[in-house]
Design an enzyme around this catalytic site. Structure first.
Site, PDB file in Angstrom:
ATOM      1  N   GLY A   1      -5.814   1.935  -4.967  1.00  0.00           N
ATOM      2  CA  GLY A   1      -6.036   2.883  -5.568  1.00  0.00           C
ATOM      3  C   GLY A   1      -6.999   3.825  -4.763  1.00  0.00           C
ATOM      4  O   GLY A   1      -7.311   3.295  -3.700  1.00  0.00           O
TER       5      GLY A   1
ATOM      6  N   TYR B   1     -13.914   7.852 -11.957  1.00  0.00           N
ATOM      7  CA  TYR B   1     -13.210   6.701 -10.715  1.00  0.00           C
ATOM      8  C   TYR B   1     -14.069   5.320 -11.482  1.00  0.00           C
ATOM      9  O   TYR B   1     -13.353   4.242 -12.099  1.00  0.00           O
ATOM     10  CB  TYR B   1     -14.453   7.005  -9.337  1.00  0.00           C
ATOM     11  CG  TYR B   1     -14.304   5.253  -8.869  1.00  0.00           C
ATOM     12  CD1 TYR B   1     -12.997   5.021  -8.629  1.00  0.00           C
ATOM     13  CD2 TYR B   1     -14.966   5.248  -8.724  1.00  0.00           C
ATOM     14  CE1 TYR B   1     -13.018   3.929  -7.551  1.00  0.00           C
ATOM     15  CE2 TYR B   1     -15.140   3.729  -7.853  1.00  0.00           C
ATOM     16  CZ  TYR B   1     -14.399   2.859  -7.110  1.00  0.00           C
ATOM     17  OH  TYR B   1     -14.198   2.051  -7.085  1.00  0.00           O
TER      18      TYR B   1
ATOM     19  N   SER C   1     -19.567  -2.859  -1.023  1.00  0.00           N
ATOM     20  CA  SER C   1     -18.423  -3.577  -0.012  1.00  0.00           C
ATOM     21  C   SER C   1     -18.716  -3.817   1.782  1.00  0.00           C
ATOM     22  O   SER C   1     -17.396  -2.789   1.826  1.00  0.00           O
ATOM     23  CB  SER C   1     -17.493  -4.783  -0.609  1.00  0.00           C
ATOM     24  OG  SER C   1     -17.994  -5.984   0.111  1.00  0.00           O
TER      25      SER C   1
ATOM     26  N   ASP D   1       0.859  -1.973   0.400  1.00  0.00           N
ATOM     27  CA  ASP D   1      -0.229  -0.657  -0.033  1.00  0.00           C
ATOM     28  C   ASP D   1       0.789   1.436  -0.037  1.00  0.00           C
ATOM     29  O   ASP D   1       1.960   1.238  -0.099  1.00  0.00           O
ATOM     30  CB  ASP D   1      -0.843  -0.153   1.035  1.00  0.00           C
ATOM     31  CG  ASP D   1      -2.323   1.303   0.837  1.00  0.00           C
ATOM     32  OD1 ASP D   1      -3.133   0.157   1.213  1.00  0.00           O
ATOM     33  OD2 ASP D   1      -1.714   1.891   0.789  1.00  0.00           O
TER      34      ASP D   1
ATOM     35  N   ASP E   1       3.818   3.501  -4.553  1.00  0.00           N
ATOM     36  CA  ASP E   1       3.187   3.736  -4.696  1.00  0.00           C
ATOM     37  C   ASP E   1       3.209   3.241  -5.877  1.00  0.00           C
ATOM     38  O   ASP E   1       3.968   2.755  -6.806  1.00  0.00           O
ATOM     39  CB  ASP E   1       3.966   5.672  -4.699  1.00  0.00           C
ATOM     40  CG  ASP E   1       3.012   6.389  -5.471  1.00  0.00           C
ATOM     41  OD1 ASP E   1       1.966   5.936  -5.718  1.00  0.00           O
ATOM     42  OD2 ASP E   1       2.955   7.947  -5.777  1.00  0.00           O
ATOM     43  N   LEU E   2       1.571   3.500  -6.408  1.00  0.00           N
ATOM     44  CA  LEU E   2       1.412   2.570  -7.777  1.00  0.00           C
ATOM     45  C   LEU E   2       1.655   3.344  -8.788  1.00  0.00           C
ATOM     46  O   LEU E   2       2.257   2.665  -9.885  1.00  0.00           O
ATOM     47  CB  LEU E   2      -0.309   2.406  -7.503  1.00  0.00           C
ATOM     48  CG  LEU E   2      -0.914   1.495  -6.875  1.00  0.00           C
ATOM     49  CD1 LEU E   2      -2.709   0.975  -6.893  1.00  0.00           C
ATOM     50  CD2 LEU E   2      -0.044  -0.855  -7.237  1.00  0.00           C
TER      51      LEU E   2
HETATM   52  P1  NAI Z   1      -9.960   1.948   0.342  1.00  0.00           P
HETATM   53  O1  NAI Z   1      -9.839   3.647  -0.730  1.00  0.00           O
HETATM   54  O2  NAI Z   1     -10.554   1.580   1.843  1.00  0.00           O
HETATM   55  O3  NAI Z   1      -8.215   1.236   0.179  1.00  0.00           O
HETATM   56  C1  NAI Z   1      -8.103   1.555  -0.616  1.00  0.00           C
HETATM   57  C2  NAI Z   1      -6.329   1.405  -0.234  1.00  0.00           C
HETATM   58  O4  NAI Z   1      -5.307   2.249  -1.687  1.00  0.00           O
HETATM   59  C3  NAI Z   1      -5.917   2.607   0.249  1.00  0.00           C
HETATM   60  O5  NAI Z   1      -5.480   2.040   1.270  1.00  0.00           O
HETATM   61  C4  NAI Z   1      -5.471   3.688   0.035  1.00  0.00           C
HETATM   62  O6  NAI Z   1      -3.940   3.914   0.389  1.00  0.00           O
HETATM   63  C5  NAI Z   1      -4.409   2.809  -1.702  1.00  0.00           C
HETATM   64  N1  NAI Z   1      -3.944   3.231  -2.245  1.00  0.00           N
HETATM   65  C6  NAI Z   1      -4.411   4.696  -2.731  1.00  0.00           C
HETATM   66  N2  NAI Z   1      -3.771   5.253  -4.070  1.00  0.00           N
HETATM   67  C7  NAI Z   1      -2.599   4.047  -3.622  1.00  0.00           C
HETATM   68  C8  NAI Z   1      -1.609   4.609  -4.909  1.00  0.00           C
HETATM   69  N3  NAI Z   1      -1.318   5.190  -5.595  1.00  0.00           N
HETATM   70  N4  NAI Z   1      -0.280   3.541  -4.152  1.00  0.00           N
HETATM   71  C9  NAI Z   1      -0.502   2.615  -3.805  1.00  0.00           C
HETATM   72  N5  NAI Z   1      -1.767   2.335  -2.795  1.00  0.00           N
HETATM   73  C10 NAI Z   1      -2.951   3.044  -3.132  1.00  0.00           C
HETATM   74  O7  NAI Z   1     -10.554   1.284  -0.102  1.00  0.00           O
HETATM   75  P2  NAI Z   1     -11.383  -0.309   0.347  1.00  0.00           P
HETATM   76  O8  NAI Z   1     -12.580  -0.023   0.129  1.00  0.00           O
HETATM   77  O9  NAI Z   1     -10.703  -1.347   0.577  1.00  0.00           O
HETATM   78  O10 NAI Z   1     -11.952  -0.746  -2.080  1.00  0.00           O
HETATM   79  C11 NAI Z   1     -10.727  -1.962  -2.283  1.00  0.00           C
HETATM   80  C12 NAI Z   1     -10.561  -1.478  -3.664  1.00  0.00           C
HETATM   81  O11 NAI Z   1     -11.839  -2.256  -4.453  1.00  0.00           O
HETATM   82  C13 NAI Z   1     -10.563  -0.978  -4.846  1.00  0.00           C
HETATM   83  O12 NAI Z   1     -10.156  -0.213  -5.861  1.00  0.00           O
HETATM   84  C14 NAI Z   1     -11.739   0.019  -4.984  1.00  0.00           C
HETATM   85  O13 NAI Z   1     -12.068   0.598  -6.097  1.00  0.00           O
HETATM   86  C15 NAI Z   1     -12.597  -1.236  -5.080  1.00  0.00           C
HETATM   87  N6  NAI Z   1     -14.531  -1.479  -5.100  1.00  0.00           N
HETATM   88  C16 NAI Z   1     -14.136  -1.069  -3.243  1.00  0.00           C
HETATM   89  C17 NAI Z   1     -15.763  -1.443  -3.075  1.00  0.00           C
HETATM   90  C18 NAI Z   1     -16.913  -1.037  -1.928  1.00  0.00           C
HETATM   91  O14 NAI Z   1     -17.728  -1.356  -1.926  1.00  0.00           O
HETATM   92  N7  NAI Z   1     -15.337  -1.018  -0.464  1.00  0.00           N
HETATM   93  C19 NAI Z   1     -16.967  -1.203  -4.438  1.00  0.00           C
HETATM   94  C20 NAI Z   1     -16.452  -1.343  -5.579  1.00  0.00           C
HETATM   95  C21 NAI Z   1     -15.625  -1.278  -5.833  1.00  0.00           C
HETATM   96  C1  15L Z   2     -17.683   1.981  -5.270  1.00  0.00           C
HETATM   97  O1  15L Z   2     -16.840   1.461  -6.712  1.00  0.00           O
HETATM   98  C2  15L Z   2     -16.274   2.238  -3.594  1.00  0.00           C
HETATM   99  O2  15L Z   2     -14.867   1.776  -4.232  1.00  0.00           O
HETATM  100  C3  15L Z   2     -17.279   1.919  -2.517  1.00  0.00           C
HETATM  101  O3  15L Z   2     -16.404   2.912  -1.096  1.00  0.00           O
HETATM  102  C4  15L Z   2     -18.917   2.355  -2.899  1.00  0.00           C
HETATM  103  O4  15L Z   2     -18.837   3.705  -2.760  1.00  0.00           O
HETATM  104  C5  15L Z   2     -19.026   1.520  -3.590  1.00  0.00           C
HETATM  105  O5  15L Z   2     -18.492   1.509  -5.088  1.00  0.00           O
HETATM  106  C6  15L Z   2     -20.985   1.624  -4.168  1.00  0.00           C
HETATM  107  O6  15L Z   2     -21.525   1.891  -5.099  1.00  0.00           O
HETATM  108  O7  15L Z   2     -21.633   1.318  -2.905  1.00  0.00           O
END
Ligand code: NAI
Ligand code: 15L
Length: 269
Positions: A78, A141, A171, A39, A56-57
């Site tokens: 991301g 996004y 989720s 991360d 950093d990605l």
């Molecule tokens: P989150 O925002 O909690 O976690 C994303 C992580 O990516 C963070 O720990 C952040 O520090 C890291 N990150 C951001 N920019 C970065 C970079 N430049 N380099 C390295 N790391 C970086 O998001 P969450 O909820 O854990 O989601 C995980 C993945 O699933 C994301 O890609 C999100 O778009 C996707 N997602 C999540 C959903 C949800 O309901 N939680 C729904 C749809 C997609």
């Molecule tokens: C996503 O893609 C986001 O990562 C999450 O934070 C929520 O907003 C989710 O969609 C959603 O649609 O509920």
């Protein structure tokens, strides 16, 4: 949960410090010899069988090194909500390109890509769509996730790197609001889905929606049935409470579209 996972020497989890990363980190550990977690943010220290790499990605050299010796990736890292394009670009577009390029160079076999329901957020909640529906991104996004899916298709067609793009719904520990009655994905079903995506024998580039067995669904996932994902949970236990708490105006575009509030975000100037 029993884990009949084929042998993975090293599995990489990006976004390991995030909400879903923290859920999956302990669950993925039993599926591989070594779990490499990464991360941009600070991470918990390595437990036995883990490697912790902060990166950093957007940093190409760092991501090339991150992929070295990696058999498979669960790519969650991301920006996970809507922001200005300039914020999305380095992490989600350039960063995901770096992950695929690193995978190509390292001979990584498979990537599970955390895509999003926001790739198709401008479809109406009254519609049922399949993973083959044309993208209708609701945000920069969502556009970045559509780019990631196209990148996955290209890296499979050109280089044979397999991907399952998971268009995750919502989720969280529980559905957040009435929209979540359709989009909810429980953490246990997330684990089932990621396991299916990592272990299905042949996936090419498969796109699937990531939702639990909710009563009201906008998605028809049958085309991805070869993954063998069978959700066990549902948003139904929260329905009565959410319907009583939240009155929906059927004329409100936010309530009409699958992307919910994302469809009104921006502009950012
Ligand atoms: P989150 O925002 O909690 O976690 C994303 C992580 O990516 C963070 O720990 C952040 O520090 C890291 N990150 C951001 N920019 C970065 C970079 N430049 N380099 C390295 N790391 C970086 O998001 P969450 O909820 O854990 O989601 C995980 C993945 O699933 C994301 O890609 C999100 O778009 C996707 N997602 C999540 C959903 C949800 O309901 N939680 C729904 C749809 C997609
Ligand atoms: C996503 O893609 C986001 O990562 C999450 O934070 C929520 O907003 C989710 O969609 C959603 O649609 O509920």
């Amino acid at each position: 949960m029993s884990l009949a996972v084929p042998h993975l020497r090293r599995l990489l989890l990006t976004g390991a410090a995030g909400g879903l990363g923290r859920v999956l980190r302990p669950r993925l550990k039993g599926w591989c010899e070594t779990l490499r977690v990464s991360d941009i943010a600070e991470l918990d220290a390595a437990a036995p069988g883990e490697e912790v790499v902060r990166a950093d990605l957007a940093d190409k050299a760092a991501v090339m090194a991150l992929l070295e010796g990696v058999d498979a990736v669960v790519h969650l890292g991301g920006v996970s909500t809507e922001h200005a394009f300039e914020t999305i670009l380095p992490a989600n577009i350039v960063g995901t390109y770096h992950v695929y390029e690193g995978a190509r160079r390292a001979g990584t076999k498979r990537i599970v890509f955390a895509s999003s329901n926001h790739v198709t957020g401008f479809y109406k909640q009254s519609e049922t769509i399949t993973p083959q529906a044309l993208p209708r991104p609701d945000t920069y996004y969502g556009l970045s996730k559509a780019f990631g899916e196209n990148l996955a298709q290209f890296y499979f067609d050109r280089y044979g790197v397999e991907t399952v793009s998971l268009r995750i719904g919502s989720s969280f520990p529980a559905p957040r609001g009435r929209r979540g009655l359709s989009s909810y994905l429980s953490y246990d079903d997330l684990e089932r889905l990621v396991r299916a995506a990592l272990t299905a024998p042949v996936v090419g580039h498969t796109v699937a929606y990531g939702v639990s067995a909710n009563r009201s669904l906008w998605y028809d996932n049958r085309i991805a049935s070869h993954l063998g994902y069978v959700p066990q949970d549902s948003s139904e236990p929260w329905r009565a409470e959410l319907e009583a708490r939240e009155v929906v105006d059927p004329k409100d575009p936010v309530a009409q579209h699958q992307g919910g509030a994302f469809i009104t975000m921006g502009p950012f100037d």
